[in-house]
Design an enzyme around this catalytic site. Structure first.
Site, short mmCIF file in Angstrom:
data_model
loop_
_atom_site.label_atom_id
_atom_site.label_comp_id
_atom_site.label_asym_id
_atom_site.label_seq_id
_atom_site.Cartn_x
_atom_site.Cartn_y
_atom_site.Cartn_z
N SER A 150 -65.18 -5.14 10.70
CA SER A 150 -63.49 -6.22 10.31
C SER A 150 -64.41 -6.66 9.36
O SER A 150 -63.46 -7.47 7.95
CB SER A 150 -62.83 -7.21 10.84
OG SER A 150 -63.54 -7.84 12.23
N LYS A 201 -66.71 -15.22 6.52
CA LYS A 201 -65.76 -14.82 6.21
C LYS A 201 -64.58 -15.40 6.43
O LYS A 201 -64.77 -16.66 7.33
CB LYS A 201 -65.93 -13.85 7.28
CG LYS A 201 -65.46 -12.74 8.65
CD LYS A 201 -65.36 -11.72 9.43
CE LYS A 201 -64.68 -11.11 10.23
NZ LYS A 201 -64.72 -10.31 11.23
N SER A 209 -68.72 -4.94 13.67
CA SER A 209 -67.76 -5.60 12.35
C SER A 209 -68.38 -6.04 11.71
O SER A 209 -67.90 -6.64 10.64
CB SER A 209 -67.09 -6.75 13.08
OG SER A 209 -65.34 -6.22 13.29
N1 GLN Z 1 -63.52 -2.93 15.27
C1 GLN Z 1 -63.68 -3.29 16.83
C2 GLN Z 1 -62.54 -3.88 16.59
O1 GLN Z 1 -61.06 -3.53 16.03
C3 GLN Z 1 -64.29 -4.52 15.99
C4 GLN Z 1 -63.91 -6.21 15.70
C5 GLN Z 1 -65.14 -6.68 15.60
O2 GLN Z 1 -65.60 -6.91 16.34
N2 GLN Z 1 -64.68 -8.06 15.36
O3 GLN Z 1 -61.92 -4.23 18.05
#
Ligand code: GLN
Length: 465
Positions: free
Chosen positions: A135, A60, A159
């Site tokens: 994400s 990532k 994420s």
């Molecule tokens: N969807 C969550 C956010 O937008 C989690 C993001 C993550 O785990 N990096 O913060």
């Protein structure tokens, strides 16, 4: 020993095919880089004999590596090259793995769909009209498309697990401190962990074993016996107690998600596990708590992108304050700006007690809910990973709250620091559904063992209703 050069060539062909279909799982990759790494592994007896020798791993783009730019899916870091490599990346290289490239993600890992990636979203390989989740959606898509068998993602609030569920692959979020955060670009430091994706439970667990362990460069890493390689699939789960928290199965739960989780629980029972109803009463506060704590920490962590230290600088400004404003205004997208505003607000004088301190207290109650259930003899919890299967592009983009609610079952584990994984447990109208196993602190071995047995006894590509 695997033929590392052949593995590199094969991976390049698979990645090219995945990207030719428009998946856009990768922000950067190259066959030449893969071949050069293969030569290095072939020349190193230690790497050649490593636990991941010849495995090709996608990373990532919030994790620093020395080969490709590290952009975090943001204009503010477009083209930025890290002068150092994340500990997790170094460890996978030392284990003989090759880094395939950097994957698409929501900007600074803020989002649940990759639609906030400044360089365009990734698509769900199962249904390209739908998001891969986020994400870490690019990493999940790369594994689901068969471009790679393993990938690194990051978790602040789900994420890795949420995109794993949407794409029909396995994702693991380890215990906080299990994997070094050195070289992981900071979002919410008390929540952040690097996690792993695999085509199956064993591959995700092998990757996790290779990158985990104490690191002097991250003082929050656990000083414990390192995680071992996963064992063989257990034929029976007799003696294992699996808790089913009622708060994760609300009235009106999506029918496909409900059917898939019910079927998986039947299989767990068939395998000899004891299924026990439990309650985690503070679950309903998890999303609001997360969306105070995470933006608060993000607003502090993102202060460093000021046009001086990293990446983009807007040079047209007349003085330094104007330069900061112009750089950050141009460099950050809408969701990142929203988080910085939210975070600055909840930390500001007059609101700190009402929001941030209150959220920290509620976080402690959420953590205590888990601790109590595990202390009462439950080995793992089983829940849906997400309230719905993958949604369509644009569906949640105009409504941030709707987007945030897709994290309702995953953000609890980050707040409580416990490990959790998502594995595919069935399909509804062709769309993958994920089941989540949550473990006690440092209980990765237990949830991996249960997940392996469940995976083995379940056809995860079958329709569930
Ligand atoms: N969807 C969550 C956010 O937008 C989690 C993001 C993550 O785990 N990096 O913060």
């Amino acid at each position: 020993m695997t033929d590392v050069r052949a593995a590199a060539r094969d991976a390049a062909a698979r990645i090219a095919a995945c990207e030719a279909k428009g998946t856009h799982a990768f922000l950067a990759w190259s066959e030449a880089a893969l071949l050069a790494q293969a030569e290095a592994v072939a020349a190193s007896p230690a790497a050649g004999a490593g636990a991941l020798s010849g495995e090709v791993v996608a990373v990532k783009d919030v994790i620093a590596d020395a080969t490709f730019p590290t952009t975090c899916g943001s204009r503010i870091l477009e083209g930025w090259r890290s002068p150092f490599e994340a500990t997790a990346v170094r460890r996978l290289r030392e284990a003989g793995a090759l880094v395939a490239g950097k994957t698409a993600c929501d900007e600074f890992a803020m989002g649940s769909s990759t639609e906030w990636c400044a360089f365009g979203p990734a698509r769900n390989p199962v249904d390209p009209s739908r998001v891969p989740g986020g994400s870490s959606g690019g990493s999940a898509a790369a594994v689901a498309a068969g471009a790679v068998t393993m990938a690194l993602g990051s978790e602040t609030g789900g994420s890795v697990r949420q995109p794993a569920a949407f794409c029909g692959v396995v994702g693991i979020k380890p215990t906080y401190g299990r994997v070094s955060r050195y070289g992981l670009v900071a979002f919410g430091s008390s929540l952040d962990q690097i996690g792993t994706f695999g085509r199956d439970v064993t591959s995700a667990a092998r990757l996790l074993a290779a990158i985990s362990g104490r690191d002097d460069r991250d003082g929050t890493t656990l000083d414990r016996i390192p995680l071992g390689e996963p064992g063989p699939v257990a034929a029976s789960l007799a003696g294992t107690v699996i808790g089913v928290p009622r708060e994760y199965f609300p009235e009106g739960l999506h029918a496909g998600v409900h059917a898939a989780t019910r079927r998986a629980l039947e299989r767990l029972k068939d395998l000899g596990a004891e299924i026990r109803g439990v309650s985690l009463p503070h679950t309903k506060y998890a999303v609001p708590t997360y969306y105070i704590v995470a933006p608060a920490e993000a607003s502090s962590n993102l202060a460093r992108y000021d046009g001086v230290r990293y990446g983009l600088r807007d040079g047209g400004a007349s003085d330094v304050r104007a330069m900061y404003r112009a750089t950050r205004g141009r460099g950050f997208g809408a969701e990142v700006r929203r988080r910085i505003l939210l975070g600055t607000y909840v930390l500001s004088a007059g609101y700190y007690d009402a929001y941030y301190r209150k959220a920290q207290r509620v976080r402690e109650l959420i953590r205590a809910d888990f601790a109590r259930v595990f202390a009462a003899g439950v080995h793992a919890l089983f829940t849906p990973t997400t309230p719905t299967p993958a949604f369509k592009f644009g569906e949640n983009l105009a409504d941030p709250i709707a987007m945030y609610l897709s994290d309702v079952y995953v953000c609890t584990a980050n707040l409580a620091w416990v490990p959790a994984l998502s594995l595919p447990i069935g399909r509804d109208q062709g769309l993958p559904i994920g089941g989540q196993l949550i473990g006690a602190m440092e209980g990765e071995g237990t949830i991996v063992r249960i997940a392996q047995a469940l995976e083995h006894s379940l056809d995860a590509t079958a329709e569930v209703r």
